[in-house]
Scaffold this active site. Sequence first.
Site, mmCIF file in Angstrom:
data_model
loop_
_atom_site.group_PDB
_atom_site.id
_atom_site.type_symbol
_atom_site.label_atom_id
_atom_site.label_comp_id
_atom_site.label_asym_id
_atom_site.label_seq_id
_atom_site.Cartn_x
_atom_site.Cartn_y
_atom_site.Cartn_z
ATOM 1 N N HIS A 18 7.489 -3.112 4.043
ATOM 2 C CA HIS A 18 6.094 -2.817 4.412
ATOM 3 C C HIS A 18 5.994 -2.572 5.917
ATOM 4 O O HIS A 18 5.325 -1.621 6.353
ATOM 5 C CB HIS A 18 5.177 -4.005 4.069
ATOM 6 N N LYS A 42 -3.538 -13.082 -10.261
ATOM 7 C CA LYS A 42 -4.334 -14.284 -10.533
ATOM 8 C C LYS A 42 -3.854 -15.460 -9.701
ATOM 9 O O LYS A 42 -4.635 -16.263 -9.226
ATOM 10 C CB LYS A 42 -4.292 -14.606 -12.019
ATOM 11 N N ARG A 91 10.139 3.880 -2.748
ATOM 12 C CA ARG A 91 11.494 3.361 -2.520
ATOM 13 C C ARG A 91 12.527 4.093 -3.374
ATOM 14 O O ARG A 91 13.562 4.498 -2.908
ATOM 15 C CB ARG A 91 11.538 1.866 -2.841
ATOM 16 N N SER A 129 8.181 -7.503 -2.852
ATOM 17 C CA SER A 129 7.608 -8.843 -2.668
ATOM 18 C C SER A 129 8.022 -9.748 -3.831
ATOM 19 O O SER A 129 8.327 -10.920 -3.648
ATOM 20 C CB SER A 129 6.084 -8.762 -2.599
#
Length: 163
Positions: A18, A42, A91, A129
């Site tokens: 990022h 969530k 990517r 991530s």
Amino acid sequence: MSTLAVYPGSFDPLTNGHVDIISRGARLFDRIVVAILVNAEKAPLFTMDERVEITRAVFKDQHKVEVDTFDGLLVDYVERRGAQVIVRGLRAVSDFEFEFQMALMNQRLKPKIETVFMMPAEQYTYISSRLIKEVFSLGGRVEGLVPELVEQRLRGKGLKRTS
Ligand code: PNS
């Protein structure tokens, strides 16, 4: 006319992939807003406030980079901000299908907003991530893959080996 770009995402957590895309975007556009989606997952590992704080700290010396949050439709946020461009990182080929769908849907919703895909430096092409969280929680090293501040915060979360 100056060009404002929006780089949206969950950033849970911010990775060096990022960071690389944001830095490239800051060179290409007059200003780039890192727009963190509220409630993307969530149960995110990092709260919204933590993600904003981390991203602001990492880019504190780059005046062209702004950090903000958004809710609802991305294109509505982009329009509200008066931005012209959505930046997304690509990517690998596997990213392409979903990104292509999103770009075309966003184009249909707001034809004047352009999506620009940017490639990160090669050494970051396999980072996500999700993988960072998994590797770290299983005791693997993530040094060099995330900003140092993220590494510290991951340690602070007390993630433990689960096997
Ligand atoms: O980091 P991510 O999870 O890849 O980011 C995905 C994101 C935030 C770009 C996408 O989920 C999004 O734009 N969400 C906002 C809601 C929206 O506009 N959905 C329609 C997209 S075509």
